[in-house]
Design a protein around this motif. Structure first.
Motif, PDB file in Angstrom:
ATOM      1  N   SER A 167       0.806  -1.225   0.000  1.00  0.00           N
ATOM      2  CA  SER A 167       0.000   0.000   0.000  1.00  0.00           C
ATOM      3  C   SER A 167       0.838   1.272   0.000  1.00  0.00           C
ATOM      4  CB  SER A 167      -0.941   0.012   1.208  1.00  0.00           C
ATOM      5  OG  SER A 167      -0.190   0.008   2.422  1.00  0.00           O
ATOM      6  N   ASN A 168       2.162   1.129   0.101  1.00  0.00           N
ATOM      7  CA  ASN A 168       3.028   2.315   0.139  1.00  0.00           C
ATOM      8  C   ASN A 168       3.232   2.860  -1.274  1.00  0.00           C
ATOM      9  OD1 ASN A 168       4.848   4.325   0.711  1.00  0.00           O
ATOM     10  ND2 ASN A 168       6.519   2.933   1.339  1.00  0.00           N
ATOM     11  N   GLN A 169       2.478   3.894  -1.607  1.00  0.00           N
ATOM     12  CA  GLN A 169       2.564   4.469  -2.945  1.00  0.00           C
ATOM     13  C   GLN A 169       3.634   5.555  -3.050  1.00  0.00           C
ATOM     14  OE1 GLN A 169       0.695   3.162  -5.375  1.00  0.00           O
ATOM     15  NE2 GLN A 169      -0.180   1.741  -3.863  1.00  0.00           N
ATOM     16  N   GLU A 170       4.255   5.895  -1.935  1.00  0.00           N
ATOM     17  CA  GLU A 170       5.213   7.001  -1.927  1.00  0.00           C
ATOM     18  C   GLU A 170       6.651   6.523  -1.753  1.00  0.00           C
ATOM     19  OE1 GLU A 170       3.972   9.646   1.101  1.00  0.00           O
ATOM     20  OE2 GLU A 170       2.028  10.082   0.184  1.00  0.00           O
ATOM     21  N   ALA A 171       6.904   5.238  -1.964  1.00  0.00           N
ATOM     22  CA  ALA A 171       8.263   4.709  -1.803  1.00  0.00           C
ATOM     23  C   ALA A 171       9.190   5.338  -2.840  1.00  0.00           C
ATOM     24  CB  ALA A 171       8.262   3.198  -1.960  1.00  0.00           C
ATOM     25  N   ASP A 172      10.345   5.848  -2.403  1.00  0.00           N
ATOM     26  CA  ASP A 172      11.298   6.457  -3.334  1.00  0.00           C
ATOM     27  C   ASP A 172      12.363   5.443  -3.727  1.00  0.00           C
ATOM     28  OD1 ASP A 172      13.086   6.290  -1.184  1.00  0.00           O
ATOM     29  OD2 ASP A 172      12.652   8.331  -0.531  1.00  0.00           O
ATOM     30  N   ASP A 173      13.340   5.878  -4.523  1.00  0.00           N
ATOM     31  CA  ASP A 173      14.361   4.964  -5.031  1.00  0.00           C
ATOM     32  C   ASP A 173      15.264   4.418  -3.931  1.00  0.00           C
ATOM     33  OD1 ASP A 173      13.426   5.236  -7.567  1.00  0.00           O
ATOM     34  OD2 ASP A 173      14.838   6.816  -8.146  1.00  0.00           O
ATOM     35  N   ASP A 174      15.336   5.128  -2.804  1.00  0.00           N
ATOM     36  CA  ASP A 174      16.204   4.673  -1.714  1.00  0.00           C
ATOM     37  C   ASP A 174      15.531   3.625  -0.827  1.00  0.00           C
ATOM     38  OD1 ASP A 174      18.342   6.259  -2.459  1.00  0.00           O
ATOM     39  OD2 ASP A 174      17.644   7.978  -1.273  1.00  0.00           O
ATOM     40  N   GLU A 175      14.236   3.415  -1.018  1.00  0.00           N
ATOM     41  CA  GLU A 175      13.518   2.411  -0.232  1.00  0.00           C
ATOM     42  C   GLU A 175      13.886   1.019  -0.748  1.00  0.00           C
ATOM     43  OE1 GLU A 175      11.806   0.176   2.141  1.00  0.00           O
ATOM     44  OE2 GLU A 175      11.482   2.319   2.516  1.00  0.00           O
ATOM     45  N   PRO A 176      14.551   0.182   0.068  1.00  0.00           N
ATOM     46  CA  PRO A 176      15.029  -1.114  -0.443  1.00  0.00           C
ATOM     47  C   PRO A 176      13.924  -2.152  -0.653  1.00  0.00           C
ATOM     48  CG  PRO A 176      15.577  -0.863   1.874  1.00  0.00           C
ATOM     49  CD  PRO A 176      14.997   0.445   1.439  1.00  0.00           C
ATOM     50  N   VAL A 177      12.826  -2.067   0.115  1.00  0.00           N
ATOM     51  CA  VAL A 177      11.763  -3.069   0.021  1.00  0.00           C
ATOM     52  C   VAL A 177      10.507  -2.400  -0.541  1.00  0.00           C
ATOM     53  CG1 VAL A 177      10.431  -4.818   1.246  1.00  0.00           C
ATOM     54  CG2 VAL A 177      12.730  -4.244   2.029  1.00  0.00           C
ATOM     55  N   LYS A 178      10.239  -2.674  -1.816  1.00  0.00           N
ATOM     56  CA  LYS A 178       9.141  -1.986  -2.489  1.00  0.00           C
ATOM     57  C   LYS A 178       8.005  -2.901  -2.926  1.00  0.00           C
ATOM     58  CE  LYS A 178      12.257   1.458  -4.502  1.00  0.00           C
ATOM     59  NZ  LYS A 178      12.745   2.076  -5.759  1.00  0.00           N
ATOM     60  N   ASP A 179       8.215  -4.214  -2.898  1.00  0.00           N
ATOM     61  CA  ASP A 179       7.186  -5.110  -3.400  1.00  0.00           C
ATOM     62  C   ASP A 179       7.182  -6.419  -2.614  1.00  0.00           C
ATOM     63  OD1 ASP A 179       9.295  -6.783  -4.506  1.00  0.00           O
ATOM     64  OD2 ASP A 179       9.436  -5.312  -6.119  1.00  0.00           O
ATOM     65  N   GLU A 180       6.160  -7.227  -2.875  1.00  0.00           N
ATOM     66  CA  GLU A 180       5.986  -8.468  -2.149  1.00  0.00           C
ATOM     67  C   GLU A 180       7.123  -9.450  -2.394  1.00  0.00           C
ATOM     68  OE1 GLU A 180       2.802 -12.210  -1.760  1.00  0.00           O
ATOM     69  OE2 GLU A 180       2.231 -10.362  -2.827  1.00  0.00           O
ATOM     70  N   LYS A 181       7.591  -9.540  -3.636  1.00  0.00           N
ATOM     71  CA  LYS A 181       8.662 -10.484  -3.959  1.00  0.00           C
ATOM     72  C   LYS A 181       9.914 -10.191  -3.142  1.00  0.00           C
ATOM     73  CE  LYS A 181      11.495 -12.291  -7.729  1.00  0.00           C
ATOM     74  NZ  LYS A 181      11.820 -12.218  -9.190  1.00  0.00           N
ATOM     75  N   THR A 182      10.274  -8.919  -3.041  1.00  0.00           N
ATOM     76  CA  THR A 182      11.466  -8.541  -2.274  1.00  0.00           C
ATOM     77  C   THR A 182      11.275  -8.835  -0.792  1.00  0.00           C
ATOM     78  OG1 THR A 182      11.966  -6.788  -3.865  1.00  0.00           O
ATOM     79  CG2 THR A 182      13.046  -6.658  -1.714  1.00  0.00           C
ATOM     80  N   LEU A 183      10.093  -8.536  -0.267  1.00  0.00           N
ATOM     81  CA  LEU A 183       9.830  -8.799   1.149  1.00  0.00           C
ATOM     82  C   LEU A 183       9.942 -10.289   1.447  1.00  0.00           C
ATOM     83  CD1 LEU A 183       8.960  -7.785   3.940  1.00  0.00           C
ATOM     84  CD2 LEU A 183       6.574  -8.108   3.215  1.00  0.00           C
ATOM     85  N   ARG A 184       9.362 -11.112   0.590  1.00  0.00           N
ATOM     86  CA  ARG A 184       9.441 -12.563   0.792  1.00  0.00           C
ATOM     87  C   ARG A 184      10.887 -13.048   0.697  1.00  0.00           C
ATOM     88  NH1 ARG A 184       4.922 -15.756   0.725  1.00  0.00           N
ATOM     89  NH2 ARG A 184       2.926 -14.702   0.357  1.00  0.00           N
ATOM     90  N   ALA A 185      11.670 -12.459  -0.193  1.00  0.00           N
ATOM     91  CA  ALA A 185      13.055 -12.894  -0.394  1.00  0.00           C
ATOM     92  C   ALA A 185      13.923 -12.643   0.832  1.00  0.00           C
ATOM     93  CB  ALA A 185      13.649 -12.203  -1.618  1.00  0.00           C
ATOM     94  N   ILE A 186      13.654 -11.568   1.564  1.00  0.00           N
ATOM     95  CA  ILE A 186      14.498 -11.252   2.723  1.00  0.00           C
ATOM     96  C   ILE A 186      13.868 -11.681   4.041  1.00  0.00           C
ATOM     97  CG2 ILE A 186      15.503  -9.276   1.502  1.00  0.00           C
ATOM     98  CD1 ILE A 186      13.860  -7.460   3.416  1.00  0.00           C
TER      99      ILE A 186
END
Length: 490
Positions: A464-483
């Motif tokens: 739901s985070n629509q304001e994530a910038d380029d410095d935000e390392p976790v932007k999607d579900e795939k990345t969250l699951r990976a870490i």
């Protein structure tokens, strides 16, 4: 003789807790098949004046199952059985027994006497059927039971006593790195004599062997490697899990190329006089915390026993330099006392601690690159190359600094790596688990459900985070699951 004691204890299975990560595998690796009645018989045989066992407690740590037997004579006897992940079969028990006997012969460090042991589960004379050590119970009471009630001046005196005791092992001299063994037990294995029937032989640390549950060794690049470049044998020929791993992990080829570069850096750094001096072969207790130190019940400043020498090995002095025992972190006074005692009583340990930590980082972490991800070791290499001249190292650094474009890509990966480490720490704190996700058995269901809810909540926040910038390392579900550090229930 059927004692009937083992029925309530469940002597073979691990019962102290469960894991949020690889639960079944972790439990299986701690299952021990053995004859509990034979163990009970042997304990009685080793205890003159005793005719039966009155009670038995089972304790389980990270690497051993411990039985504390109370005999009808009032005496207590301890039996320790190693899990398969404690280290290589036979060598681990052999080395622990030899190390204890060596220290008892060469120092006055108080260590419980070993009454009986076997390093061979297949030996026909071993009726118990597994590796074991049976020993006297430690004299005194555990320091951790006394520490919180001790006054400040008592803590200062106790820390001083601990390091005066530790100084005796630090003062011992060794010709090589490895583990201590009896001369007569290594057969054709390469060793160096210590005299008096002892020798230095193979290092039996679990990091050098195929002991960890789920972690495999591969010898397509480094055949039989159990030395300082053991990281090479952790890298598989192909990675069947690459789609599930975070982007910073790296391919097998990337790991091998990095490790080969690191080898050249380590060789050149090892020639530096400061590092050579800090690499003196040194024996120290691997886990010198309050749980392994026993003190007098009347005067807690008197050390009466030090236990758990299983992983004691002869290492470069700097290997122990960043260890901070729990009794040193209570308050500022304890920390200062620890620093002073270490500096004046065990200078071989305090010397490396006072040096720039960047001199030692590449030596400490190169063996675990496949577990951590290539980015962690690459970061150490970039920092080493960047600080090469400032560290006073001679000649050009064998590891060239990457291009600005590669540096930018590395920084992006490293931010995600740091986020993954912080996530593990935060989850462990919130769920009250260890970093590996261990949970006491009584708390399992509650913790498992809390873990599921935490993932759902964090996933919703990420999506739901629509304001994530380029410095935000976790932007999607795939990345969250990976870490995510623990297993996710589908």
């Amino acid at each position: 003789m059927d004692t009937g004691i083992g029925a309530d204890l469940e002597p073979h299975a691990y019962t102290s807790g469960r894991w949020l990560r690889r639960d079944s595998l972790e439990s299986q690796s701690r299952y021990i098949q053995f004859n509990f009645d034979a163990l009970c018989r042997r304990v009685i045989e080793l205890s003159p004046g005793a005719g039966s066992i009155r009670a038995c407690r089972k304790l389980e740590g990270g690497f051993n199952r411990v039985f504390i037997f109370t005999l009808d004579s009032g005496k207590e006897i301890v039996a320790r059985l190693p899990f398969q992940l404690a280290g290589p079969a036979k060598l681990t028990t052999l080395s622990e027994v030899a190390t204890v006997r060596y220290l008892q012969a060469k120092t006055s460090i108080p260590i419980p006497d070993i009454l009986d042991w076997s390093h061979d589960s297949t030996d026909s004379r071993n009726e118990i059927g597994c590796e074991y050590i049976i020993m006297e119970h430690a004299k005194g009471v555990p320091l951790r039971q006394k520490w919180q009630q001790m006054a400040g001046n008592q803590r200062v005196r106790c820390i001083d006593s601990i390091y005066r005791t530790a100084r005796e092992m630090v003062d011992l001299e060794f010709p090589a790195y490895g583990n201590i063994y009896f001369d007569s037990t290594l057969d054709d294995v390469e060793s160096q004599s210590l005299g008096d029937g002892f020798c230095i032989g193979p290092h039996c640390g679990a990091r050098y062997w195929d002991c960890d549950p789920g972690d495999q060794r591969y010898y397509h690049v480094a055949k039989g490697n159990q030395g300082p470049y053991t990281g090479l044998s952790r890298v598989p020929p192909t990675d069947g899990e690459d789609e599930k791993r975070p982007m910073y992990h790296g391919s097998p080829d990337a790991h091998l190329a990095l490790l080969k570069s690191v080898r050249q850096v380590l060789k050149q750094m090892a020639a530096d006089p400061r590092i050579r001096k800090s690499s003196t072969p040194l024996l120290f207790h691997p886990d010198l915390h309050t749980r392994n130190i026993f003190v007098s019940g009347d005067d807690p400043c008197i050390v009466t026993s030090i236990i758990d020498w299983q992983a004691a090995s002869v290492e470069p002095a700097f290997w122990y330099a960043d260890e901070m025992p729990d009794f040193a972190t209570t308050d500022a006074i304890c920390t200062k006392t620890f620093e002073l005692c270490s500096q004046f009583l065990t200078p071989e340990l305090s010397g490396p601690r006072l040096m720039d930590d960047n001199l030692f980082r590449p030596f400490r972490y190169s063996w675990r690159t496949w577990k951590d991800g290539a980015v962690a070791l690459r970061h150490d290499m970039i920092e080493t190359a960047r600080l090469w001249k400032d560290l006073g190292l001679v000649g050009p650094c064998p590891y060239p600094l990457p291009t600005p474009k590669d540096i930018a890509h590395h920084k992006k990966e490293y931010r995600l790596f740091e986020a993954a480490q912080q996530l593990r720490t935060n989850l462990s704190d919130l769920l009250n688990t260890t970093s590996e996700g261990w949970v006491p058995s009584d708390d399992w269901e509650e913790t498992r459900l809390a873990h599921k809810e935490l993932f759902r909540g964090m996933l919703e926040a990420v999506v739901s985070n629509q304001e994530a910038d380029d410095d935000e390392p976790v932007k999607d579900e795939k990345t969250l699951r990976a870490i995510w550090p623990f297993d996710l229930e589908e």
